[in-house]
Design a protein around this motif. Structure first.
Motif, short mmCIF file in Angstrom:
data_model
loop_
_atom_site.label_atom_id
_atom_site.label_comp_id
_atom_site.label_asym_id
_atom_site.label_seq_id
_atom_site.Cartn_x
_atom_site.Cartn_y
_atom_site.Cartn_z
N THR A 1 0.78 -1.14 0.08
CA THR A 1 -0.16 -0.04 -0.18
C THR A 1 0.80 1.32 0.23
OG1 THR A 1 -1.82 -1.22 1.17
CG2 THR A 1 -2.02 1.23 1.13
N TRP A 2 1.99 1.27 0.75
CA TRP A 2 2.84 2.48 0.88
C TRP A 2 3.31 2.61 -0.42
CZ3 TRP A 2 3.99 6.21 4.28
CH2 TRP A 2 5.28 6.77 4.17
N ILE A 3 3.94 1.82 -1.18
CA ILE A 3 4.51 1.90 -2.47
C ILE A 3 3.60 2.47 -3.40
CG2 ILE A 3 5.73 0.72 -4.29
CD1 ILE A 3 6.74 -1.39 -2.10
N THR A 4 2.31 2.07 -3.32
CA THR A 4 1.15 2.10 -4.29
C THR A 4 0.89 3.73 -4.11
OG1 THR A 4 0.33 -0.06 -4.46
CG2 THR A 4 -1.15 1.69 -5.07
N MET A 5 0.93 3.94 -2.74
CA MET A 5 0.50 5.34 -2.39
C MET A 5 1.52 6.54 -3.11
SD MET A 5 -2.37 5.46 -0.97
CE MET A 5 -3.66 4.89 -0.11
N ILE A 6 2.91 6.05 -3.04
CA ILE A 6 3.95 6.98 -3.60
C ILE A 6 3.76 6.87 -5.10
CG2 ILE A 6 6.44 7.08 -3.89
CD1 ILE A 6 7.01 5.78 -1.10
N LEU A 7 3.71 5.91 -5.81
CA LEU A 7 3.48 5.82 -7.38
C LEU A 7 2.31 6.80 -7.48
CD1 LEU A 7 4.11 2.11 -7.91
CD2 LEU A 7 5.82 4.06 -8.62
N GLN A 8 1.11 6.56 -6.98
CA GLN A 8 0.00 7.15 -7.40
C GLN A 8 0.18 8.75 -7.11
OE1 GLN A 8 -3.48 5.45 -5.10
NE2 GLN A 8 -3.07 3.81 -6.35
N SER A 9 0.83 8.85 -5.98
CA SER A 9 1.00 10.76 -5.51
C SER A 9 1.71 11.26 -6.60
CB SER A 9 1.82 10.66 -4.28
OG SER A 9 0.88 10.00 -3.24
N VAL A 10 2.82 10.90 -7.27
CA VAL A 10 3.61 11.36 -8.15
C VAL A 10 3.15 11.41 -9.53
CG1 VAL A 10 5.60 11.34 -6.82
CG2 VAL A 10 5.29 9.50 -8.37
N GLY A 11 1.98 10.64 -9.70
CA GLY A 11 1.19 10.44 -10.85
C GLY A 11 1.89 9.27 -11.97
N ASP A 12 2.78 8.48 -11.30
CA ASP A 12 3.43 7.32 -11.88
C ASP A 12 2.60 6.24 -12.20
OD1 ASP A 12 5.15 5.75 -13.23
OD2 ASP A 12 6.21 5.43 -11.69
N PHE A 13 1.45 6.28 -13.09
CA PHE A 13 0.29 5.37 -13.03
C PHE A 13 0.92 4.23 -13.86
CE2 PHE A 13 -2.00 8.81 -11.64
CZ PHE A 13 -2.85 8.35 -10.83
N LYS A 14 1.76 4.30 -14.77
CA LYS A 14 2.59 3.33 -15.52
C LYS A 14 3.27 2.36 -14.50
CE LYS A 14 5.60 2.17 -19.24
NZ LYS A 14 6.86 2.83 -20.12
N GLY A 15 4.08 2.78 -13.69
CA GLY A 15 4.88 1.97 -12.61
C GLY A 15 3.63 1.49 -11.69
N TYR A 16 2.57 2.21 -11.67
CA TYR A 16 1.60 1.46 -10.59
C TYR A 16 0.72 0.25 -11.17
CZ TYR A 16 -3.49 0.75 -9.08
OH TYR A 16 -4.52 0.48 -8.70
N ALA A 17 0.50 0.40 -12.54
CA ALA A 17 -0.03 -0.56 -13.19
C ALA A 17 1.02 -1.81 -13.57
CB ALA A 17 -0.34 -0.17 -14.76
N ILE A 18 2.05 -1.59 -13.79
CA ILE A 18 2.95 -2.65 -13.57
C ILE A 18 3.20 -3.39 -12.41
CG2 ILE A 18 5.76 -3.18 -13.85
CD1 ILE A 18 5.86 -0.98 -15.82
N ASN A 19 2.92 -2.70 -11.48
CA ASN A 19 3.18 -3.35 -10.03
C ASN A 19 2.07 -4.18 -9.88
OD1 ASN A 19 4.66 -3.21 -7.61
ND2 ASN A 19 3.35 -2.02 -6.47
N LEU A 20 0.69 -3.78 -10.30
CA LEU A 20 -0.59 -4.48 -9.92
C LEU A 20 -0.62 -5.78 -10.95
CD1 LEU A 20 -3.46 -4.41 -8.71
CD2 LEU A 20 -4.12 -3.15 -10.37
N SER A 21 -0.10 -5.43 -11.96
CA SER A 21 0.12 -6.57 -12.96
C SER A 21 1.01 -7.96 -12.44
CB SER A 21 0.74 -6.02 -14.34
OG SER A 21 -0.34 -4.97 -14.86
#
Length: 465
Positions: A125-145
């Protein structure tokens, strides 16, 4: 079209998530008994609350940093704060694991694995919040995948090896969460320069500020989970694990659709923080596009009602509740994208907390009445839709006062529309229900076509931020 690009990232990753969820929700019950499926759902039920244990720390990070650019962040501070967050959750998770090992009885395995879940899930959750906060939704998508792929591979292996047991499913789930943590740190490496020195002095200050800001939002989120959780707990206590599993199956199907709705909400919050558009125009435009989409999504009820009993005959009797829980999905979707997102953007988290507390009290009252006094399972399930509707109406009333716009006519229509859907789908044959609902939706779309067009125009402007 940055908004659409970010939404496409979250959608693509969530498609994988949905495929895995479909496998778990619709295929696994074919291979394990109703009782074991109930135990699996019990773990998932408890797992939903582990996020409360970080005290709003991650919520505060997202609330305060949402919409920031990477250049505006003290990397040394956030790296040090990440170490503090991980250390805290490891200690907490180990305490829960030891409790399950030493003091728990029949449910010791579930308690022990929940201890591990606290560590891996909260770090994720912590990592996800950082990625979302800075708008790195590509990184978020890779992470979730990564999580979806690992979980899918493990579930398929479990089925092929004939190990369909709730304990193996829990272990597979935890391994996939751990895999996401590893992937997440690799994504953060792309975002931040980890060669910079750690700034623990500033990290402690940031942690205090994040917990202070996020605690109200965390409590609001916790009470939001409890709104449905109280009713589900009452069902599990008053009836059986098997009945709990059947009701949970229907809830899980409704939540599959919510995956895509939540994907939009995740992208919308940091985008709203960056835009200079009028908030009233944004709210009204988003609403004008969202509501027709939610009404069309409710068509999913009809194939669910037809196909699931053919595939899972043991759960056929629970599918009658889908006509009640689909409206719950509409209320939940509207709340997440409109009320929750815009209230966080306007820093109305305390009012969000008050709304959830009021709704929770209503949920407790209805649980006592329907479960313990009347002992009526139908009314207990129906009360889920009622409390979600109450929360949706209250939250929209409060936020409409803040942005100085009223939606009374729309609110009256929406609630009458949903009540009519429940009555028709519960009492009439499937074909007749489809024809009635299709007719009403087409008339609605024809009446609202100009509003829908204006809403699309507003969202096109927002997509540039």
């Amino acid at each position: 079209m940055k908004l659409l690009k970010n939404i496409s990232y979250t959608f693509s990753s969530n498609i994988l998530n949905v495929l895995v969820s479909v496998l778990v929700i619709l295929v696994i019950p074919k291979f394990i008994g109703v009782y074991e499926y109930g135990l699996w759902q019990l773990f998932i039920f408890y797992f939903g609350y582990v996020g409360v244990l970080h005290l709003g720390w991650a919520d505060g990070l997202f609330l305060r940093r949402g919409g920031q650019k990477i250049d505006d962040i003290n990397v040394g501070s956030i790296m040090a704060e990440t170490i503090l967050f991980i250390s805290y959750n490891i200690v907490l998770g180990l305490l829960i694991y030891i409790y399950g090992l030493c003091f728990s009885n029949g449910d010791s395995f579930i308690i022990e694995t929940l201890g591990i879940a606290v560590i891996v899930a909260n770090i994720r959750t912590w990592i996800t919040m950082i990625l979302q906060s800075v708008g790195d939704f590509k990184g978020y998508a890779i992470n979730l995948s990564v999580q979806s792929v690992v979980y899918l591979a493990l579930i398929i292996a479990i089925l092929l090896l004939g190990l369909a047991d709730y304990r193996f499913m829990i272990i597979a789930f935890l391994i996939s969460q751990f895999g996401t943590c590893i992937s997440g740190f690799l994504q953060l490496k792309e975002v931040f320069d980890f060669n910079k020195p750690y700034d623990f002095k500033d990290a402690f200050k940031e942690a205090k500020l994040n917990i202070n800001s996020g605690s109200k939002l965390m409590i609001a989120n916790f009470t939001a989970i409890l709104i449905v959780g109280v009713i589900r707990f009452g069902i599990q206590q008053q009836w059986s694990v098997s009945t709990f599993g059947k009701v949970s199956l229907v809830l899980s199907i409704a939540n599959l659709i919510m995956v895509f709705i939540n994907a939009v909400s995740l992208v919308l919050f940091p985008t709203l923080r960056r835009t200079n558009q009028n908030i009233t125009e944004l709210y009204e435009g988003t609403r004008n596009v969202l509501m027709p989409m939610l009404y069309m999504v409710m068509f999913a009820y009809f194939p669910i009602k037809l196909l699931i009993p053919m595939w899972l005959p043991k759960y056929a009797d629970a599918l009658q509740y889908a006509s009640v829980l689909m409206p719950m999905m509409v209320y939940q979707g509207k709340f997440e994208i409109l009320s929750n997102t815009f209230m966080k953007n306007l820093r109305m988290e305390f009012k969000l907390l008050v709304i959830n507390v009021i709704t929770l009290l209503a949920s407790i009252g209805l649980t006592i009445l329907t479960v313990y006094v009347l002992r009526d399972l139908n009314l207990a399930v129906f009360s889920i839709a009622v409390v979600m509707g109450v929360r949706s109406v209250i939250s929209e009333f409060i936020i409409s006062r803040r942005i100085q716009i009223t939606f009374w006519k729309e609110l009256i229509f929406e609630n009458l529309f949903i009540i009519a859907f429940m009555i028709v789908s519960w009492n009439y044959p499937l074909i007749l229900s489809i024809l009635i609902y299709l007719t009403v939706v087409l008339i609605y779309l024809a009446i609202k076509r100009n509003s829908i067009r204006s809403g699309i125009t507003v969202l096109k402007k927002l997509s540039n931020f």
